[in-house]
Design a protein around this motif. Structure first.
Motif, PDB file in Angstrom:
ATOM      1  N   TYR A   1      41.749  42.941  43.530  1.00 47.77           N
ATOM      2  CA  TYR A   1      40.463  43.596  43.358  1.00 47.77           C
ATOM      3  C   TYR A   1      40.614  45.046  42.944  1.00 47.77           C
ATOM      4  O   TYR A   1      41.429  45.785  43.524  1.00 47.77           O
TER       5      TYR A   1
ATOM      6  N   ALA B   1      35.787  44.730  43.439  1.00 46.06           N
ATOM      7  CA  ALA B   1      35.374  44.043  42.221  1.00 46.06           C
ATOM      8  C   ALA B   1      36.496  43.135  41.724  1.00 46.06           C
ATOM      9  O   ALA B   1      37.626  43.594  41.552  1.00 46.06           O
ATOM     10  N   SER B   2      36.169  41.884  41.452  1.00 50.17           N
ATOM     11  CA  SER B   2      37.169  40.970  40.924  1.00 50.17           C
ATOM     12  C   SER B   2      37.332  41.124  39.422  1.00 50.17           C
ATOM     13  O   SER B   2      38.261  40.596  38.833  1.00 50.17           O
TER      14      SER B   2
ATOM     15  N   ASP C   1      31.633  42.887  43.861  1.00 51.15           N
ATOM     16  CA  ASP C   1      31.310  41.623  44.517  1.00 51.15           C
ATOM     17  C   ASP C   1      31.153  41.752  46.030  1.00 51.15           C
ATOM     18  O   ASP C   1      30.410  40.980  46.647  1.00 51.15           O
ATOM     19  N   TYR C   2      31.856  42.669  46.632  1.00 50.11           N
ATOM     20  CA  TYR C   2      31.839  42.808  48.089  1.00 50.11           C
ATOM     21  C   TYR C   2      31.650  44.276  48.451  1.00 50.11           C
ATOM     22  O   TYR C   2      32.175  45.171  47.783  1.00 50.11           O
TER      23      TYR C   2
END
Length: 124
Positions: A32, A99-100, A112-113
């Motif tokens: 990530y 972020a992926s 994303d998280y």
């Protein structure tokens, strides 16, 4: 799934320093890109800094350049934000995010998280 937990926030006088940490658990941290954002009361969340998966690419918001330093330790699954020369306008809740996507993103939609945030208060 990645869980993010920020720490290191607090109250400091203008001109002071703080170091925020964000510990990640779950899927491989090195998969990530990581970012720091902040949100002041009554304002939208804004980009602070981001670092690529390997740490080789870094971006800062213009107002943070020269005062803030982002870094990551993939062995410890932790990303840091060293803040110096703090100003009252830096007061906000600071969030880390994962972020992926490839690269270094500044938009919240690319992440994303998110962690739960840590409060930073700078007094004059």
């Amino acid at each position: 799934q990645v869980q993010l937990v920020e720490s290191g926030g607090g109250s400091v006088q203008a001109g002071g320093s703080l170091r925020l940490s964000c510990a990640a658990s779950g899927r491989s941290f090195s998969s990530y890109a990581m970012g720091w954002f902040r949100q002041a009361a009554g304002k939208e969340r804004e980009f602070v800094a981001a670092v690529s998966r390997s740490g080789g690419r870094i971006r800062y918001a213009d107002s943070m350049k020269g005062r803030f330093t982002i870094s990551r330790d993939n062995a410890k699954s932790t990303v840091y934000l060293q803040m110096s020369s703090l100003k009252p306008e830096d007061t906000a809740v600071y969030y880390c995010a994962a972020a992926s996507a490839v690269g270094v993103a500044t938009e919240t939609s690319r992440y994303d998280y998110w962690g739960q945030g840590t409060q930073v208060t700078v007094s004059s």
